[in-house]
Enzyme design. Structure first.
Site, PDB file in Angstrom:
ATOM      1  N   GLY A  46      44.640  44.122  25.898  1.00 38.89           N
ATOM      2  CA  GLY A  46      44.888  45.458  25.392  1.00 38.89           C
ATOM      3  C   GLY A  46      46.247  45.934  25.865  1.00 38.89           C
ATOM      4  CD  GLN A  51      49.678  49.026  29.395  1.00 38.04           C
ATOM      5  OE1 GLN A  51      48.898  48.926  28.459  1.00 38.04           O
ATOM      6  NE2 GLN A  51      49.670  48.176  30.421  1.00 38.04           N
ATOM      7  CB  CYS A 101      46.583  47.370  34.428  1.00 43.32           C
ATOM      8  SG  CYS A 101      47.659  48.333  33.346  1.00 43.32           S
ATOM      9  CG  LEU A 102      49.243  43.218  30.526  1.00 42.17           C
ATOM     10  CD1 LEU A 102      49.579  43.257  29.042  1.00 42.17           C
ATOM     11  CD2 LEU A 102      49.379  41.812  31.071  1.00 42.17           C
ATOM     12  CG  HIS A 143      42.381  49.456  31.220  1.00 39.20           C
ATOM     13  ND1 HIS A 143      42.338  48.983  32.516  1.00 39.20           N
ATOM     14  CD2 HIS A 143      43.687  49.413  30.842  1.00 39.20           C
ATOM     15  CE1 HIS A 143      43.580  48.683  32.898  1.00 39.20           C
ATOM     16  NE2 HIS A 143      44.421  48.925  31.900  1.00 39.20           N
ATOM     17  CD  GLU A 144      44.628  48.805  27.135  1.00 43.26           C
ATOM     18  OE1 GLU A 144      45.702  49.424  27.232  1.00 43.26           O
ATOM     19  OE2 GLU A 144      44.366  47.796  27.822  1.00 43.26           O
ATOM     20  CG  HIS A 147      47.223  52.623  29.918  1.00 45.55           C
ATOM     21  ND1 HIS A 147      48.006  52.634  31.051  1.00 45.55           N
ATOM     22  CD2 HIS A 147      46.628  51.402  29.883  1.00 45.55           C
ATOM     23  CE1 HIS A 147      47.884  51.459  31.667  1.00 45.55           C
ATOM     24  NE2 HIS A 147      47.045  50.698  30.987  1.00 45.55           N
TER      25      HIS A 147
HETATM   26 NI    NI Z   1      46.463  48.793  31.541  1.00 44.58          NI
END
Ligand code: NI
Length: 176
Positions: A46, A51, A101-102, A143-144, A147
Protein backbone atom coordinates in the site's frame (compact mmCIF):
# COMPACT_ATOMS: atom_id res chain seq x y z
CA UNK A 1 5.17 6.33 -15.81
CA UNK A 2 7.81 7.13 -13.29
CA UNK A 3 9.03 5.98 -9.93
CA UNK A 4 8.43 8.51 -7.18
CA UNK A 5 10.58 9.18 -4.16
CA UNK A 6 9.09 7.78 -0.97
CA UNK A 7 9.65 10.25 1.84
CA UNK A 8 10.73 8.95 5.24
CA UNK A 9 9.84 9.87 8.81
CA UNK A 10 10.14 12.68 10.00
CA UNK A 11 9.25 14.30 6.63
CA UNK A 12 6.59 17.00 7.25
CA UNK A 13 4.10 15.63 4.68
CA UNK A 14 3.76 12.45 6.79
CA UNK A 15 2.37 14.28 9.82
CA UNK A 16 0.04 16.68 8.00
CA UNK A 17 -3.64 15.94 7.37
CA UNK A 18 -4.37 15.70 3.63
CA UNK A 19 -7.06 17.54 1.69
CA UNK A 20 -9.76 15.82 -0.39
CA UNK A 21 -9.22 15.36 -4.12
CA UNK A 22 -11.62 17.83 -5.78
CA UNK A 23 -11.28 16.68 -9.34
CA UNK A 24 -9.85 13.49 -10.84
CA UNK A 25 -7.89 15.19 -13.60
CA UNK A 26 -4.90 14.01 -15.65
CA UNK A 27 -2.51 15.10 -12.93
CA UNK A 28 -4.27 12.87 -10.38
CA UNK A 29 -4.46 9.96 -12.85
CA UNK A 30 -0.73 10.22 -13.56
CA UNK A 31 -0.04 10.39 -9.82
CA UNK A 32 -2.09 7.21 -9.32
CA UNK A 33 -0.19 5.33 -12.05
CA UNK A 34 3.15 6.44 -10.65
CA UNK A 35 2.14 5.57 -7.08
CA UNK A 36 1.10 2.07 -8.20
CA UNK A 37 4.40 1.55 -9.94
CA UNK A 38 6.34 2.93 -6.97
CA UNK A 39 4.45 0.68 -4.54
CA UNK A 40 5.31 -2.50 -6.45
CA UNK A 41 8.89 -1.39 -6.98
CA UNK A 42 9.45 -0.69 -3.25
CA UNK A 43 8.00 -3.38 -2.77
CA UNK A 44 4.97 -2.66 -0.64
CA UNK A 45 1.29 -3.55 -0.36
CA UNK A 46 0.00 0.00 0.00
CA UNK A 47 1.08 3.57 -0.55
CA UNK A 48 -0.57 6.86 0.40
CA UNK A 49 -0.03 10.17 -1.42
CA UNK A 50 1.62 11.91 1.60
CA UNK A 51 4.35 9.26 1.34
CA UNK A 52 5.34 10.74 -2.02
CA UNK A 53 5.05 14.28 -0.62
CA UNK A 54 1.50 14.99 -1.87
CA UNK A 55 -1.01 15.86 0.86
CA UNK A 56 -4.11 14.71 -1.02
CA UNK A 57 -6.56 12.04 0.10
CA UNK A 58 -5.49 9.29 -2.23
CA UNK A 59 -4.09 5.79 -1.69
CA UNK A 60 -3.15 2.78 -3.78
CA UNK A 61 -2.98 -0.77 -2.45
CA UNK A 62 -2.67 -4.35 -3.54
CA UNK A 63 -6.14 -5.94 -3.33
CA UNK A 64 -4.55 -9.40 -3.58
CA UNK A 65 -2.17 -8.99 -0.62
CA UNK A 66 -2.70 -11.73 1.91
CA UNK A 67 -4.44 -13.91 -0.63
CA UNK A 68 -3.53 -17.57 -0.19
CA UNK A 69 -4.29 -18.46 -3.79
CA UNK A 70 -1.16 -18.25 -5.91
CA UNK A 71 -1.71 -15.75 -8.67
CA UNK A 72 -0.21 -15.35 -12.09
CA UNK A 73 2.44 -12.62 -12.28
CA UNK A 74 0.13 -10.33 -14.17
CA UNK A 75 -2.53 -10.49 -11.47
CA UNK A 76 -0.03 -9.88 -8.66
CA UNK A 77 0.85 -6.49 -10.13
CA UNK A 78 -2.73 -5.30 -9.99
CA UNK A 79 -3.24 -2.31 -7.73
CA UNK A 80 -6.36 -0.44 -6.74
CA UNK A 81 -6.55 3.31 -6.20
CA UNK A 82 -8.98 4.79 -3.68
CA UNK A 83 -9.79 8.48 -3.83
CA UNK A 84 -11.07 10.25 -0.70
CA UNK A 85 -11.41 6.95 1.17
CA UNK A 86 -13.26 6.89 4.49
CA UNK A 87 -13.86 4.16 7.02
CA UNK A 88 -17.60 4.35 7.66
CA UNK A 89 -17.85 1.46 10.09
CA UNK A 90 -15.47 -0.77 11.97
CA UNK A 91 -15.71 -3.70 14.36
CA UNK A 92 -13.70 -6.33 16.14
CA UNK A 93 -10.08 -6.15 17.07
CA UNK A 94 -6.93 -7.78 15.79
CA UNK A 95 -3.21 -7.42 16.46
CA UNK A 96 -1.44 -6.64 13.23
CA UNK A 97 1.88 -8.39 13.76
CA UNK A 98 5.10 -6.68 12.75
CA UNK A 99 3.31 -3.92 10.90
CA UNK A 100 5.72 -1.85 8.84
CA UNK A 101 5.73 1.18 6.58
CA UNK A 102 7.83 2.24 3.59
CA UNK A 103 8.20 5.65 5.25
CA UNK A 104 9.40 4.19 8.57
CA UNK A 105 12.55 2.26 7.60
CA UNK A 106 14.01 -0.64 9.55
CA UNK A 107 11.22 -0.86 12.06
CA UNK A 108 8.11 -2.91 12.71
CA UNK A 109 5.73 -3.28 15.63
CA UNK A 110 2.53 -4.97 16.63
CA UNK A 111 -0.40 -2.61 16.17
CA UNK A 112 -3.99 -2.99 17.37
CA UNK A 113 -6.41 -2.64 14.46
CA UNK A 114 -10.07 -3.23 13.70
CA UNK A 115 -10.79 -6.67 12.31
CA UNK A 116 -13.51 -5.66 9.86
CA UNK A 117 -14.13 -2.33 8.23
CA UNK A 118 -16.45 -0.81 5.66
CA UNK A 119 -14.81 1.67 3.32
CA UNK A 120 -16.36 4.34 1.15
CA UNK A 121 -14.30 5.92 -1.64
CA UNK A 122 -14.24 6.99 -5.28
CA UNK A 123 -12.54 4.96 -7.98
CA UNK A 124 -10.40 6.48 -10.74
CA UNK A 125 -13.52 7.21 -12.79
CA UNK A 126 -15.12 9.09 -9.92
CA UNK A 127 -17.59 6.28 -9.28
CA UNK A 128 -18.68 5.74 -5.66
CA UNK A 129 -17.48 2.52 -4.07
CA UNK A 130 -18.50 0.96 -0.80
CA UNK A 131 -17.05 -2.36 0.33
CA UNK A 132 -16.13 -4.46 3.34
CA UNK A 133 -12.63 -5.62 4.14
CA UNK A 134 -11.23 -7.92 6.78
CA UNK A 135 -7.96 -9.49 7.88
CA UNK A 136 -4.84 -8.25 6.09
CA UNK A 137 -6.86 -6.17 3.65
CA UNK A 138 -8.55 -4.33 6.55
CA UNK A 139 -5.16 -3.69 8.19
CA UNK A 140 -3.64 -2.33 4.96
CA UNK A 141 -6.59 0.01 4.42
CA UNK A 142 -6.54 1.30 8.03
CA UNK A 143 -2.79 1.90 7.76
CA UNK A 144 -3.06 3.78 4.45
CA UNK A 145 -6.10 5.84 5.44
CA UNK A 146 -4.25 6.79 8.66
CA UNK A 147 -1.56 8.34 6.45
CA UNK A 148 -4.19 10.74 5.08
CA UNK A 149 -4.77 12.01 8.61
CA UNK A 150 -1.05 12.40 9.27
CA UNK A 151 -0.96 9.27 11.44
CA UNK A 152 1.82 6.68 11.23
CA UNK A 153 1.72 3.20 12.77
CA UNK A 154 4.33 4.39 15.28
CA UNK A 155 1.67 6.80 16.56
CA UNK A 156 -0.42 3.76 17.49
CA UNK A 157 2.17 1.94 19.60
CA UNK A 158 3.21 2.64 23.19
CA UNK A 159 4.81 6.04 23.77
CA UNK A 160 7.91 4.29 25.13
CA UNK A 161 8.40 2.29 21.93
CA UNK A 162 7.78 5.37 19.86
CA UNK A 163 10.32 7.38 21.87
CA UNK A 164 12.92 4.67 21.33
CA UNK A 165 12.30 4.69 17.60
CA UNK A 166 12.55 8.50 17.45
CA UNK A 167 15.84 8.36 19.33
CA UNK A 168 17.21 5.84 16.85
CA UNK A 169 16.22 8.03 13.88
CA UNK A 170 17.65 11.20 15.45
CA UNK A 171 20.93 9.40 16.01
CA UNK A 172 20.96 8.19 12.42
CA UNK A 173 20.21 11.67 11.03
CA UNK A 174 23.03 13.11 13.13
CA UNK A 175 25.48 10.53 11.85
CA UNK A 176 24.66 11.10 8.20
NI1 NI B 1 2.76 3.41 5.67
Amino acid sequence: MALLEIVKYPAPSLSQPSVPVEEIDDEIKTLIENMGETMFDAPGVGLAAPQVGVNKRLIVYNPNAGDDEPKENEKEKEFRPLINPEIISASGSVVSEKEACLSVPDYSANVKRYKQITVKALNIDGKKLEFDAEGIQAVILQHEIDHLDGILFIDRISSLKKALYKKKIKKRLRNN
